[in-house]
Write a protein that holds these residues in place. Structure first.
Motif, PDB file in Angstrom:
ATOM      1  N   GLU A 100      25.151  24.996 -28.981  1.00 35.39           N
ATOM      2  CA  GLU A 100      24.857  25.679 -27.717  1.00 35.39           C
ATOM      3  C   GLU A 100      24.021  26.946 -27.909  1.00 35.39           C
ATOM      4  OE1 GLU A 100      28.883  24.146 -25.417  1.00 35.39           O
ATOM      5  OE2 GLU A 100      28.831  26.132 -26.354  1.00 35.39           O
ATOM      6  N   PHE A 101      23.879  27.385 -29.148  1.00 34.23           N
ATOM      7  CA  PHE A 101      23.106  28.597 -29.436  1.00 34.23           C
ATOM      8  C   PHE A 101      22.049  28.289 -30.489  1.00 34.23           C
ATOM      9  CE2 PHE A 101      27.052  30.186 -27.647  1.00 34.23           C
ATOM     10  CZ  PHE A 101      26.606  31.163 -26.768  1.00 34.23           C
ATOM     11  N   GLN A 102      21.132  27.415 -30.134  1.00 35.38           N
ATOM     12  CA  GLN A 102      20.093  26.969 -31.060  1.00 35.38           C
ATOM     13  C   GLN A 102      18.863  27.885 -31.074  1.00 35.38           C
ATOM     14  OE1 GLN A 102      20.085  23.935 -33.184  1.00 35.38           O
ATOM     15  NE2 GLN A 102      22.226  24.468 -32.849  1.00 35.38           N
ATOM     16  N   GLN A 103      18.746  28.754 -30.076  1.00 31.06           N
ATOM     17  CA  GLN A 103      17.593  29.662 -30.044  1.00 31.06           C
ATOM     18  C   GLN A 103      17.768  30.744 -31.110  1.00 31.06           C
ATOM     19  OE1 GLN A 103      14.976  29.201 -28.123  1.00 31.06           O
ATOM     20  NE2 GLN A 103      15.821  27.542 -26.894  1.00 31.06           N
ATOM     21  N   ASP A 104      16.694  31.068 -31.805  1.00 36.02           N
ATOM     22  CA  ASP A 104      16.755  32.097 -32.830  1.00 36.02           C
ATOM     23  C   ASP A 104      16.549  33.470 -32.185  1.00 36.02           C
ATOM     24  OD1 ASP A 104      16.811  33.539 -35.134  1.00 36.02           O
ATOM     25  OD2 ASP A 104      14.848  32.893 -35.864  1.00 36.02           O
ATOM     26  N   ARG A 105      17.616  33.937 -31.492  1.00 36.25           N
ATOM     27  CA  ARG A 105      17.554  35.253 -30.873  1.00 36.25           C
ATOM     28  C   ARG A 105      18.950  35.867 -30.886  1.00 36.25           C
ATOM     29  NH1 ARG A 105      15.654  32.399 -25.334  1.00 36.25           N
ATOM     30  NH2 ARG A 105      17.646  31.571 -24.593  1.00 36.25           N
TER      31      ARG A 105
ATOM     32  N   TYR B 132      24.649  27.418 -38.947  1.00 34.16           N
ATOM     33  CA  TYR B 132      25.739  28.395 -38.854  1.00 34.16           C
ATOM     34  C   TYR B 132      25.307  29.731 -39.476  1.00 34.16           C
ATOM     35  CZ  TYR B 132      27.683  29.073 -43.585  1.00 34.16           C
ATOM     36  OH  TYR B 132      27.877  29.460 -44.884  1.00 34.16           O
ATOM     37  N   LYS B 133      24.483  29.677 -40.541  1.00 32.13           N
ATOM     38  CA  LYS B 133      24.028  30.913 -41.170  1.00 32.13           C
ATOM     39  C   LYS B 133      23.134  31.705 -40.223  1.00 32.13           C
ATOM     40  CE  LYS B 133      23.184  31.307 -45.513  1.00 32.13           C
ATOM     41  NZ  LYS B 133      22.602  31.189 -46.871  1.00 32.13           N
ATOM     42  N   GLN B 134      22.282  31.010 -39.481  1.00 32.78           N
ATOM     43  CA  GLN B 134      21.427  31.684 -38.511  1.00 32.78           C
ATOM     44  C   GLN B 134      22.252  32.282 -37.379  1.00 32.78           C
ATOM     45  OE1 GLN B 134      17.872  31.857 -38.903  1.00 32.78           O
ATOM     46  NE2 GLN B 134      18.274  33.488 -37.437  1.00 32.78           N
ATOM     47  N   LEU B 135      23.246  31.539 -36.930  1.00 31.40           N
ATOM     48  CA  LEU B 135      24.131  32.008 -35.868  1.00 31.40           C
ATOM     49  C   LEU B 135      24.890  33.265 -36.296  1.00 31.40           C
ATOM     50  CD1 LEU B 135      25.315  31.183 -33.037  1.00 31.40           C
ATOM     51  CD2 LEU B 135      27.153  30.093 -34.300  1.00 31.40           C
TER      52      LEU B 135
END
Length: 240
Positions: free
Chosen positions: A65-70, A100-103
């Motif tokens: 649900e949070f795939q945007q890199d922001r 998960y690391k990006q999140l």
């Protein structure tokens, strides 16, 4: 700047006005706020109860649900701590390893985001009275966050902050701890309320609604003259 927000499941159900107040403050400091209505839970309740596979299922949904890199802003250090510290245990070397690391890199607790990312320490809030601040275990120990909320609160006009004794001690909530070990949890909450009252405070402020729910139960039962407030509610006070 466009930011995503994550509203914890218990806040959505019990304290939605706190979520709205966080949005109000974020917009005032220049953020365009995006909310994905499909979001639900980060998986922390299941994880803490030992149901790791169920927690992983919920976590997979959360990551997708949070795939945007922001930036992702959340008004709960507890949920942020779950994602930063325990998603690695569930998703390391999995198909969602990079996601998960990006999140975990992007998500921030609300007050930390304001101070450390937006470089904002004064949002123009005003609240008359005396307050004391409770360090939640998640904010202090899992997010390494102590000064950020205090920096914001000291710039609230009309508000005097008085530090209580043992402010870094747990309030007794601890997720399922308060249900499994009720007498201990109540005793810890009682100590926290006593220390808060000894400062002469009218308000008890924290970054975590979970702690405030636990303490508010004691306050209401014993008719204590103390009002719990999430920091988002404080920062949204006194301006239009």
């Amino acid at each position: 700047m466009i930011v995503d927000i994550f509203i914890p499941c218990f806040m959505d159900q019990l304290y939605p006005e706190t979520g709205f107040n966080m949005v109000k403050v974020l917009e005032k400091v220049g953020c365009d706020v995006n909310y994905n209505p499909e979001q639900t839970c980060c998986g922390q309740p299941a994880f803490n109860a030992g149901f790791w596979e169920d927690a992983k299922t919920v976590g997979e949904k959360f990551i997708k649900e949070f795939q945007q890199d922001r930036y992702i802003v959340c008004p709960s250090a507890s949920c942020v701590g779950m994602i930063k510290n325990y998603y690695p245990e569930m998703f390391h070397n999995s198909a969602l390893h990079n996601e998960y690391k990006q999140l975990a890199k992007n998500i921030h607790e609300f007050s930390s985001f304001l101070v450390n990312i937006m470089k904002v320490t004064d949002v123009g809030a005003k609240l008359e009275g005396i307050a004391t601040y409770h360090d939640s275990c998640a904010a202090l120990r899992e997010c390494n966050m102590k000064q950020e909320p205090r920096t914001l609160l000291k710039n609230v006009r009309g508000l005097e902050i008085c530090e209580m004794k043992d402010t870094e001690s747990c309030c007794g909530f601890g997720g399922t701890f308060s249900a499994k070990f009720e007498p201990i949890a109540v005793g810890m909450g009682e100590d926290k309320i006593k220390n808060a009252m000894d400062t002469g405070a009218q308000y008890l402020i924290s970054t975590d609604v979970s702690c405030l729910i636990h303490l508010d139960g004691y306050i209401k039962k014993h008719k204590t003259d103390l009002k719990p407030l999430h920091i988002a509610d404080v920062l949204a006070s006194g301006w239009e």
